[in-house]
Design an enzyme around this catalytic site. Structure first.
Site, PDB file in Angstrom:
ATOM      1  N   ASP A 405       0.787  -1.255   0.064  1.00 44.65           N
ATOM      2  CA  ASP A 405      -0.219  -0.060  -0.110  1.00 44.65           C
ATOM      3  C   ASP A 405       0.993   1.206  -0.030  1.00 44.65           C
ATOM      4  OD1 ASP A 405      -2.270   1.401   0.259  1.00 44.65           O
ATOM      5  OD2 ASP A 405      -2.343   1.402   2.442  1.00 44.65           O
ATOM      6  N   GLU A 408       2.593   4.687  -4.067  1.00 46.84           N
ATOM      7  CA  GLU A 408       2.464   5.674  -5.234  1.00 46.84           C
ATOM      8  C   GLU A 408       3.995   6.726  -5.548  1.00 46.84           C
ATOM      9  OE1 GLU A 408      -0.103   5.571  -2.667  1.00 46.84           O
ATOM     10  OE2 GLU A 408      -0.883   4.233  -4.081  1.00 46.84           O
ATOM     11  N   ASP A 476      -8.898   3.391  -2.029  1.00 49.40           N
ATOM     12  CA  ASP A 476      -9.882   3.885  -1.151  1.00 49.40           C
ATOM     13  C   ASP A 476     -11.215   4.287  -1.856  1.00 49.40           C
ATOM     14  OD1 ASP A 476      -7.973   3.281   0.480  1.00 49.40           O
ATOM     15  OD2 ASP A 476      -7.389   5.235   1.129  1.00 49.40           O
TER      16      ASP A 476
HETATM   17  C1  GLC Z   1      -4.725   3.298   2.799  1.00 46.97           C
HETATM   18  C2  GLC Z   1      -4.942   1.786   2.025  1.00 46.97           C
HETATM   19  C3  GLC Z   1      -6.365   1.229   2.797  1.00 46.97           C
HETATM   20  C4  GLC Z   1      -5.659   1.007   4.398  1.00 46.97           C
HETATM   21  C5  GLC Z   1      -5.211   2.109   4.718  1.00 46.97           C
HETATM   22  C6  GLC Z   1      -4.371   2.000   6.176  1.00 46.97           C
HETATM   23  O1  GLC Z   1      -5.673   4.096   2.891  1.00 46.97           O
HETATM   24  O2  GLC Z   1      -5.664   2.225   0.840  1.00 46.97           O
HETATM   25  O3  GLC Z   1      -6.673   0.095   2.213  1.00 46.97           O
HETATM   26  O4  GLC Z   1      -6.584   0.394   5.158  1.00 46.97           O
HETATM   27  O5  GLC Z   1      -4.251   2.858   4.202  1.00 46.97           O
HETATM   28  O6  GLC Z   1      -3.311   0.902   5.895  1.00 46.97           O
END
Ligand code: GLC
Length: 737
Positions: A405, A408, A476
């Site tokens: 995650d 980017e 998200d």
């Molecule tokens: C980001 C991710 C999400 C995750 C959060 C906490 O927003 O896209 O899926 O739950 O971070 O790690």
């Protein structure tokens, strides 16, 4: 600038075109792919082992004005004109031409829209210098449709819209007017009346794609910097184009079978006991579940590759306990390494000189979950190897997949400046491939550490070719009705962009879901390749039982339906690895000449045989369903319909309109399953629908890469009317008893 054509020479089967002030290389590759570049050879993050790509020997001849030179190879001919203009022909027909007239000047800087976006609460970079921009500018037919470009929001058909490839983490509800999202996949497909081709614009800098928005007579791709470097990929139809594109950049590999099962997630399950209790709940409630995801709170202060020993004292034991129920664990890993002397990742990284630097040569610091954090430079092989080795920390605890995650890369204290230095370029060049390279490192780690199993990596950011290493989820989203539709558009376009292993957060990540919305989210995703309920901290809980017995019962039914079709999905996934054919497809993939389907995204196909038409709006109990040509059977009633028209289908809350194509052969699993582990070849039956059909069913160990060495069985089924015959194509796998 006068760009009169001067002369050419052939260098290693590439034709080097010399203009007064510039040079272009035109090369025809196997698969009739035309590569146009300002640099000789293939230099690509998307294409692995560029040496394996064969070059077709060109025949070069004089053209008659305005054509200066003709380059012919395979089924292609490229006619070269002055001013770097090219006409590209496929099988003797004109496929695509550069636009030669004066471009209508844009009224505004196309990059400015980005300032509207927010990155985890911070405004993204404003405006962009365009003095070094390079551009692809091609004619667009009046009726041409455009697909692909990964996860971009908005309509399935991108014609008339403009987008920007710049990996962007924006927590606001994603709407059609967003120009950028997490992934930057610079591949799209143009579908006209009698032709189809893909275009991979292989430049990693910030890039604008304008698909007839500025002027409907052309589309353009404008890279902020770097070289012109693109591939035109022709095909008779979208299927042929996706095939060629994935042969070039890699196909989505077959996953361990449990990956196609039901995943449950939440940010966060805060303790080991909570995860255990969750697994018990699924078992007790007779809801099949294969995976539980552990979000950032399992870590010690968000330090990657650590476990919080208070909240998660014995993850090894946890994974063993869960394994007994057929449930596996996947953990999140972000790229940001906490700036914390004494923490092994930070210390080792410094020692290795692993982190990106600022202009002064100091390690660059920004803020993410752990507070001050530094960013591994995944462009360096030694850094990818180091990161890959760390995977062992997780696999040693029984973790079976890794969720990447924030890659980017996202950052809370404003974006990384363009000047931040990585070994292979500054941030403006590396940003869009940062997640891609992190996924590659993670994939290689699992490949080495996970005992010969097929690596499963899930990513938020991606580039062209990432599909070789990872599946992608769409980040998200929110618990709002338009995001069911968005998920279908994104899954379909990601699939056409080569990323066949994809899905959206079921139920919606941000905002509070409602029982009806949760059900419809599950129903829409029923056959999404990646199937995970995930939600944010502070939102209404949305595990299947959170809204009472009636809602739970419907969700149970949806999940069980998915498990019934799981053998079919698995076979499609195997086919996908071999041919690139996506698992889930928009209708236009199979019926490209039917103009009615070109904009349809509220229906999708699972393989060639199964059409799903979920309800995407509240309060609906029926919906219009377009059935393409041919005969179809309603899955629930077996009623037969003739296609090429809309019908009205019943869709009460507990029913998904599903239609099966005549001639379908679908392997389904019969029985009651707690996880995919309960599905055996003995449970599988062939569901057929009268007509003419062919299908290949696979069998392997569901887990390792041995199938690539021939350890699999393949059986071809042929349906004539109602008679099903089978033929063994390959016998290399012996079932263990
Ligand atoms: C980001 C991710 C999400 C995750 C959060 C906490 O927003 O896209 O899926 O739950 O971070 O790690």
């Amino acid at each position: 600038m006068n760009q009169a054509f001067k002369t050419y020479e052939t260098v290693n089967d590439s034709v080097r075109l010399q203009y007064e002030e510039s040079v272009l290389y035109v090369t025809v590759l196997e698969g009739d792919i035309v590569h146009v570049s300002q640099k000789a050879g293939i230099h690509s993050y998307a294409i692995e082992d560029a040496d394996r790509v064969k070059i077709l020997q060109p025949e070069v001849s004089q053209g008659s004005a305005p054509c200066r030179v003709r380059i012919a190879a395979g089924n292609m001919e490229v006619q070269v004109k002055d001013n770097e203009k090219l006409d590209i022909f496929y099988r003797g027909k004109l496929l695509v031409s550069d636009y030669e007239e004066e471009r209508k000047k844009p009224e505004k800087n196309p990059y400015e829209d980005l300032t509207l976006a927010q990155l985890e609460g911070h405004a993204v970079e404003e405006g962009t210098d365009r003095k070094d921009a390079v551009m692809i500018l091609k004619k667009l037919g009046k009726e041409d449709a455009i697909y692909g470009l990964g996860d971009k929001p908005g309509c399935l058909n991108k014609r008339g819209y403009s987008y920007i490839n710049w990996n962007t983490d924006d927590p606001d509800p994603h709407v059609d007017s967003f120009k950028s999202l997490y992934k930057s996949i610079p591949f799209f497909m143009v579908l006209g009346d009698n032709f189809c081709y893909g275009l991979l614009a292989d430049n990693t800098y910030k890039t604008t794609f304008d698909f007839g928005c500025e002027n409907e007579a052309y589309y353009f791709v404008e890279h902020q910097k770097g070289c012109l470097d693109y591939y035109v990929i022709p095909g008779e139809d979208p299927k042929a184009v996706v095939h060629s594109y994935t042969m070039l950049t890699g196909t989505t590999p077959l996953q361990q079978r449990w990956i196609y099962g039901n995943h449950q997630s939440r940010w966060s399950y805060f303790t080991q006991e909570e995860v255990e209790a969750l697994a018990e709940e699924f078992e007790k409630r007779d809801i099949p579940c294969d995976v539980i995801h552990m979000d950032i709170d399992y870590m010690q202060g968000y330090r990657v590759f650590t476990f919080d020993d208070q909240k998660y004292p014995n993850v090894q034991k946890l994974s063993q306990k869960l394994a007994a129920k057929g449930i596996k664990l996947i953990t999140i890993i972000d790229p940001g390494v906490k700036k914390d002397p004494g923490y092994f990742m930070y210390d080792e990284g410094l020692e290795l000189d692993a982190f990106a630097k600022d202009e002064q040569g100091e390690v660059y610091v920004n803020t993410v979950w752990p507070g001050d954090a530094v960013f591994p430079d995944f462009t360096q092989e030694k850094v990818r190897d180091w990161w890959a080795d760390k995977t062992k920390v997780l696999t040693d605890h029984g973790i079976r997949g890794i969720w990447n995650d924030m890659n980017e890369p996202a950052s809370f204290h404003g974006p990384l400046p363009d000047s931040v230095k990585f070994a292979e370029g500054n941030h403006d060049e590396i940003h869009n491939i940062y997640g891609h390279l992190m996924a590659k490192a993670t994939y290689e780690g699992l490949l080495a550490q996970d005992g010969g199993r097929r690596p499963f990596v899930l990513t938020r950011a991606a580039y062209a070719g990432s599909q070789k290493y990872c599946g992608g989820w769409t980040g998200d989203n929110h618990s709002i009705w338009p995001h069911i539709m968005l998920s279908l558009e994104q899954i379909c376009n990601l699939s056409l962009s080569g990323m066949a292993m994809c899905g959206s957060d079921i139920g919606g990540f941000g905002s509070d879901t409602t029982p009806e919305l949760l059900i419809r989210f599950y129903e829409a995703a029923v056959f999404a390749p990646f199937f995970r309920n995930h939600s944010a901290m502070g939102t209404h809980r949305q595990e299947p039982w959170q809204f009472g017995a009636q809602t739970e019962e419907i969700i149970r039914k949806v999940i069980k339906l998915r498990y019934r079709f799981l053998p079919y999905l698995y076979d499609l996934a195997r086919e996908c690895e071999m041919t690139g054919a996506p698992i889930v497809r928009p209708l236009v993939y199979g019926y490209p000449q039917d103009k009615t389907v070109r904009n349809i995204a509220d229906e999708y196909m699972l393989g060639d045989f199964v059409l799903v038409a979920p309800v995407t709006e509240p309060g609906k109990t029926a919906r219009a369903v377009y059935l393409p040509q041919g005969d179809w059977y309603a899955y629930d009633t077996n009623e037969k319909y003739t296609g090429g028209r809309y019908i009205l289908a019943d869709a009460p809350l507990d029913q998904i309109p599903i239609f099966i194509k005549a001639g379908a052969i679908i392997p389904v699993a019969e029985g009651n399953f707690h996880s995919t582990e309960d599905i055996t070849e003995d449970n599988i039956q062939m569901l057929t629908y009268p007509g003419e059909g062919r299908f290949v069913h696979y069998e392997d160990d569901n887990e390792t890469l041995a199938y690539r060495e021939g350890v699999y069985n393949a059986t071809e089924y042929i349906l004539h009317g109602t008679t099903l015959t089978k033929k063994i194509l390959h016998e290399g796998y012996k079932r263990s008893i």
